[in-house]
Structures are given as structure tokens and as C-alpha cells.
Write an enzyme that holds these catalytic residues in place. Structure first.
Site, short mmCIF file in Angstrom:
data_model
loop_
_atom_site.label_atom_id
_atom_site.label_comp_id
_atom_site.label_asym_id
_atom_site.label_seq_id
_atom_site.Cartn_x
_atom_site.Cartn_y
_atom_site.Cartn_z
N GLU A 1 -4.55 3.62 6.53
CA GLU A 1 -4.28 3.48 5.10
C GLU A 1 -4.80 4.71 4.35
O GLU A 1 -4.22 5.13 3.37
CB GLU A 1 -4.97 2.20 4.59
CG GLU A 1 -4.82 1.93 3.12
CD GLU A 1 -5.47 0.62 2.72
OE1 GLU A 1 -6.25 0.61 1.77
OE2 GLU A 1 -5.20 -0.41 3.38
N ARG B 1 0.81 -1.22 0.00
CA ARG B 1 0.00 0.00 0.00
C ARG B 1 0.85 1.28 0.00
O ARG B 1 0.38 2.32 0.47
CB ARG B 1 -0.98 0.01 1.19
CG ARG B 1 -1.96 -1.15 1.21
CD ARG B 1 -2.90 -1.12 0.02
NE ARG B 1 -3.81 -2.25 0.04
CZ ARG B 1 -3.59 -3.40 -0.59
NH1 ARG B 1 -2.50 -3.58 -1.32
NH2 ARG B 1 -4.46 -4.39 -0.51
N SER C 1 -10.99 0.72 2.92
CA SER C 1 -10.35 0.28 4.17
C SER C 1 -9.64 1.45 4.83
O SER C 1 -8.92 2.19 4.18
CB SER C 1 -9.34 -0.84 3.89
OG SER C 1 -9.99 -1.98 3.37
#
EC number: 1.3.1.98
Length: 305
Positions: free
Chosen positions: A294, A174, A224
């Protein structure tokens, strides 16, 4: 600033909005005003915009389709560059595709599947732009952007453009080099593989169905919220801590998936920030695990920060 607006109009950069609420441009439907929101009409206009920003010494940042983003209630100073339809070209050459940074990831996965090209099935439910997906190395279902990207055309803050290879983009879970530098992914080149069209479409539909039954797209959300603290999974830890359905202000931990925070009642960014902190503290206290966000948190600081 009047001079800057005049320059934008003289250069015919594209759409220019002043004090535009960013709640209109994020999937969370949260965010105060951008001092200037500029949507360049094409790549050349984007390059010209970057030069004008440097000349006027104005702070800037870029957004795509507004997912994975929490904007402060106080908004963002300077220029918010929105990559939209003007930077959403698509070229298909056999198994290689070149696509603009403003192109919708979901739309791209759908178009490519119908061409019988495999490699983007994992992205069939990722609600962002190609540029944003490269920026954060978006992924799902055991794959991510780094698995298919060969190179990306990057616009740097000094107005120069350069092709960076997969290796030069320094992808990891990520993350990418673009999170450390002030730069914009203008276009990306993906290497795909020819496959059975019906099978590709079947896999994509399975992935979309999984997202539909396991993730809360019935309320505004950003995807998320937390990175998985491997080998643990953030959603599982949050659910084990009994936080499903926990609400602060208009922000709620989804009752469907622990790693989603949903806007159930005109939530403010401050509601989400307080909820994020409560979750992080609870997980640390109960499991001795640190979880990190995130989603990207941007904008002017709140008065109560």
C-alpha cells in the site's frame, strides 16, 4: 540547474532546499536526498513552479506529510514538491468544506469535529495530508475519502488546473486516478453532515484510542504497509505466519501489528524493501495469497537492485 534555482528565487516560489535528506520529511524517517525540495508559498506559486519544471524538463514528484511513503536510500532526482502551510487553507460553508491539499488530515478531523460536522471521524488517526489522502483514497473504520469527497481541484503536469468530480477521480480500494496520472490534488471539497458535537468527538476519541493501543506509533513508521487481500487481512496473515517481531537490519515487523514495519534502529530503505519481499514470499508460500504494498516506493534505484 543553477539557472533553475535562479528562476525559483526570482519568481519567489517559496522555500528551496538543495540535496535535502528526505528522511527529514517522511514519517518512516528514511530516505536519501532530494536534488531539490521546493515548498511553494501558495497555489499560484505551485502553478508557476510546474511551468518552470516543464520549461527546464526536470523530473518531479509531490509529497505531503511524508506518510505512506518509502524513499530510496539514493534519494530522488529532480524536484520534490512539498505541499505545506502555503497550501493548507480551510473554508467552511455550512456542511461543505473546501480544504487545501497540504492540510493535515488529523488536524482537519479535529477542527471539523469541534464544529459539529460528521463524516471525518474515520480519519482522526490518519497521519497524512488531504492531498495524499485523496491520492490514495485513505480510509479506516469502514469509511474512506471517496465517501465524503464531492470534487477536487487538480493541477496537471502541463500547468492546467481542473475540478474533477468524485466519479472522475475513479476511486476504489486505496486507489484513485491520481495514481495513474502525473497530477497534484491542490484542494478538495467534502460534503459533511451536521451532527451532535459531543457524539462526534466521542467517536473520534474511540477511533484514536483504538489506533493508540493497536498500532505502533512509538517507532517511526508509514502506516499500513500492505493492502488487504480481501477477504483476508494482511496483518492477520503476517501474524499467522509468525512474522511479528521479525527484523532485517533496522527494520522490524511490529510486535503490535503485523501490517506495520517500524524503524527500530536507523533503518535504511533497503532494509525495508528486503523485509517487504521476505513477507510477500512467506505469505505466498504459506497461504498461496499474493499481497501487494500500500505504501508508495519511490526514488532512484539502489545499486544492488
Amino acid at each position: 540547474m543553477e539557472q533553475f534555482i535562479q528562476q525559483l528565487r526570482e519568481k519567489n516560489i517559496g522555500k528551496v532546499l538543495v540535496q535535502e535528506p528526505l528522511a527529514n520529511h517522511t514519517t518512516w524517517k528514511i530516505g536519501g536526498p532530494a536534488e531539490f525540495l521546493v515548498e511553494p508559498k501558495d497555489v499560484e506559486a505551485l502553478k508557476e513552479l510546474m511551468i518552470l519544471i516543464r520549461q527546464n524538463k526536470i523530473p518531479w514528484r509531490v509529497i505531503g506529510r511524508g506518510s505512506n511513503l518509502l524513499v530510496s536510500d539514493s534519494g530522488i532526482e529532480g524536484v520534490v514538491i512539498k505541499l505545506g502551510d502555503g497550501i493548507s487553507h480551510l473554508e467552511i460553508d455550512g456542511e461543505e468544506i473546501k480544504v487545501g491539499g497540504g492540510f493535515s488530515v488529523i488536524k482537519l478531523a479535529m477542527v471539523i469535529s469541534k464544529k459539529g460536522l460528521s463524516g471525518l471521524e474515520f480519519a482522526s488517526g490518519i497521519p497524512g495530508s488531504v492531498g495524499g489522502a485523496v491520492f490514495m483514497n485513505a480510509g479506516a473504520h469502514g469509511s474512506d475519502i471517496s465517501q465524503i469527497l464531492t470534487k477536487a481541484h487538480i493541477l496537471f503536469e502541463d500547468g492546467t488546473m481542473k475540478w474533477l468530480t468524485n466519479e472522475e477521480l475513479q476511486f476504489s480500494y486505496r486507489t484513485s486516478r491520481l495514481q495513474k496520472e502525473k497530477a497534484i490534488c491542490v484542494e478538495a471539497v467534502f460534503q459533511l453532515k451536521a451532527g451532535d458535537r459531543d457524539e462526534i468527538v466521542k467517536v473520534m476519541q474511540k477511533n484514536k484510542d483504538y489506533r493508540r493501543v493497536s498500532q505502533p506509533w512509538n517507532y517511526p513508521c508509514a502506516g499500513s504497509v500492505f493492502r488487504n487481500p480481501l477477504p483476508n487481512y494482511a496483518g492477520q496473515l503476517i501474524e499467522k505466519a509468525g512474522l511479528k517481531g521479525f527484523q532485517l537490519g533496522g527494520a522490524q515487523v511490529s510486535e503490535m501489528h503485523g501490517n506495520f514495519i517500524v524503524n527500530v534502529a536507523e533503518a535504511k530503505a533497503d532494509d525495508v524493501l528486503k523485509l517487504i519481499q521476505h513477507i510477500k514470499t512467506t505469505i505466498r508460500d504459506e497461504f498461496e495469497v499474493e499481497i501487494e504494498t500500500e505504501v508508495e516506493i519511490v526514488g532512484k534505484k539502489q545499486n544492488n537492485d
